[in-house]
Write an enzyme that holds these catalytic residues in place. Structure first.
Site, mmCIF file in Angstrom:
data_model
loop_
_atom_site.group_PDB
_atom_site.id
_atom_site.type_symbol
_atom_site.label_atom_id
_atom_site.label_comp_id
_atom_site.label_asym_id
_atom_site.label_seq_id
_atom_site.Cartn_x
_atom_site.Cartn_y
_atom_site.Cartn_z
ATOM 1 N N ASP A 219 46.564 -7.558 10.679
ATOM 2 C CA ASP A 219 45.570 -8.306 10.601
ATOM 3 C C ASP A 219 45.923 -9.576 9.198
ATOM 4 O OD1 ASP A 219 42.663 -9.531 10.286
ATOM 5 O OD2 ASP A 219 42.176 -7.721 11.497
ATOM 6 N N HIS A 242 47.739 -12.130 10.483
ATOM 7 C CA HIS A 242 46.677 -13.063 10.901
ATOM 8 C C HIS A 242 46.786 -14.202 9.732
ATOM 9 C CE1 HIS A 242 44.804 -10.471 14.134
ATOM 10 N NE2 HIS A 242 45.922 -10.528 14.253
#
Ligand SMILES: *[C@@H]1O[C@H](CO)[C@@H](O)[C@H](O)[C@H]1NC(C)=O
Ligand SMILES: *[C@@H]1O[C@H](CO)[C@@H](O)[C@H](O)[C@H]1NC(C)=O
Ligand SMILES: *[C@@H]1O[C@H](CO)[C@@H](O)[C@H](O)[C@H]1NC(C)=O
Ligand SMILES: *[C@@H]1O[C@H](CO)[C@@H](O)[C@H](O)[C@H]1NC(C)=O
Length: 408
Positions: A219, A242
């Site tokens: 993430d 991310h």
């Protein structure tokens, strides 16, 4: 004579006092007092060593020597009487199962401590592989929380350095209500497919620096939540992951402002986003994100290198009509180079209700070499000041119309 003796005694006292200051008292979990052994469970020994060290009137150091130890869970609480260091040289291993934690959202926590140093070159192994599939918190509001590897709450004037966080079940590190604390020389690792394994999340904190960190995770590498101020992120490498994100903001009531964020000298490789600010539409109350500066960033095959997304709406259905009430102001992107995995390398989608103000794009040099069309850029509800860059990146498309919601 008596005077001379008194003088010598004085000298001896000074000498002892100064060595006491230079050498903190050591609380080694494998010493006879605490009795931990590599390969065994260190939970009780470590809790006891911490409470003794924390009660020490002079500087203290808890040591976990090299070797692998099982640790069920731990909350190291202050205030302590003097500066305290925890030196983890070995590996601490969490239970693979998520069912048995007293605080279900925390594996190792540090709370209410001033002048903490966490160091040692060791590893916090969250053993998350079994539970990643069970984590549905990204779409289910009433989900079962998963333990975060390391939680820092109400920590001030401290340092976290030279440690590794491996395979956390949830976020690797969560920094909440901390002040003047530096995170440096960290390694954070989890597979690209692991769910919700943000590297370092910072919320409600002031004066937090992250520097020299290598983050590869599933993430956001770094995410910064509401009420955060004077946060500096430098020399961080991110990917997979991310990206480096501010937000998401504007989802909950009464969120406070984000101000004074600097992201400098970072490299992002194969990440979903590069540098991003994300806010939800239909915010329940208004807030601001301002004084945010990105400089000297290298992108390698990043899907959305530069992104302001005020229509952020992952997984759930959002009402797109009420625009985001987070005002974005005074944001600069400077010296950002490298390659984009998609043709849309710069995307600034601001709130229709509160357009972004004072946005600068300077020396952005991104390339696209795929076959999905020419390199381009999009600006919506923002008119940035643009210097030193090719047309394709300089708001090639400008729009004031509502755009479709972003799903990621
Ligand atoms: C964090 O970095 C800023 C900017 O470089 C610096 O002024 C500040 O002193 C640093 N804070 C700490 C806690 O190291
Ligand atoms: C960033 O990199 C530049 C050039 O390599 C260097 O001069 C500068 O000191 C670095 N800044 C930080 C905050 O790391
Ligand atoms: C570039 O990024 C895409 C999307 O993340 C990925 O599928 C692809 O393998 C990457 N290319 C290289 C050369 O790493
Ligand atoms: C923009 O941000 C910089 C750095 O945080 C700050 O010094 C400056 O005052 C801000 N400018 C405006 C117009 O708010």
């Amino acid at each position: 004579m008596a005077l001379k003796l008194r003088f010598l005694a004085m000298l001896l006292f000074l000498l002892l006092a100064s060595t006491a200051k230079a050498n903190p008292s050591v609380f080694d979990v494998t010493s006879a007092t605490y009795g931990a052994k590599p390969g065994s469970d260190v939970t009780k020994a470590l809790a006891k060593a911490w409470s003794d060290a924390c009660a020490s009137p002079s500087a203290s150091k808890v040591v976990v020597p090299s070797g692998t130890y099982k640790l069920k869970e731990a909350t190291f609480r202050g205030p302590c009487k003097a500066p305290i260091e925890m030196q983890v040289r070995g590996t601490l291993q969490a239970p693979a199962n998520a069912g048995q934690f007293t605080r279900p959202d925390t594996w190792v926590g540090f709370q209410y401590i001033d002048k903490l140093t966490l160091s040692g070159g060791g590893t916090f192994d969250g053993q998350g592989a079994l539970v990643w599939g069970q984590n549905d918190c990204h779409k289910n509001k009433n989900c079962k929380p998963m333990p975060i590897n390391l939680r820092f709450e109400f920590i001030t004037n401290s340092r976290v350095q030279d440690i590794t966080s491996l395979n956390s079940k949830n976020f690797h590190m969560h920094v909440f209500r901390c002040k003047y604390t530096t995170f440096q020389h960290l390694t954070i690792t989890a597979p690209e497919e692991s769910i919700n394994t943000d590297g370092i999340h910072i919320g409600a904190s002031t004066g937090v620096n992250i520097t020299h960190a290598k983050i590869r995770t599933g993430d956001d590498c770094v995410s910064i939540g509401d009420d955060s101020h004077q946060i500096t992120v430098t020399d961080v490498t991110c990917g997979p992951g991310h990206g480096i994100s501010i937000g998401s903001l504007g989802r909950y009531k009464e969120e406070k402002a984000v101000t004074g964020i600097i992201v400098k000298n970072c490299t992002l490789t194969n990440t979903q986003n590069g540098v991003r600010i994300k806010t939800w539409p239909d915010s329940p109350s208004s807030s601001t994100a301002s004084d945010i500066h990105y400089e000297n960033i290298i992108m390698v095959n990043v899907s959305n290198p530069i992104l302001i997304d005020q229509l952020y709406c992952p997984y759930t259905r959002c009402d797109q009509k009420p625009p985001s009430k987070v005002k974005i102001n005074n944001v600069s992107f400077k010296n950002i180079k490298g390659s984009s995995f998609t043709p849309l390398a710069v995307k600034l989608v601001c709130s229709r209700g509160l357009p972004c103000e004072n946005v600068k794009l300077t020396n952005i040099d991104l390339t696209y070499s795929g076959d999905q069309g020419p390199l381009t850029s999009l600006c919506s509800n923002v008119k940035p000041t643009i210097t030193g860059m090719k047309k394709a990146l300089a708001c090639a498309t400008s729009s004031l119309a509502p755009l479709p919601l972003s799903k990621k």
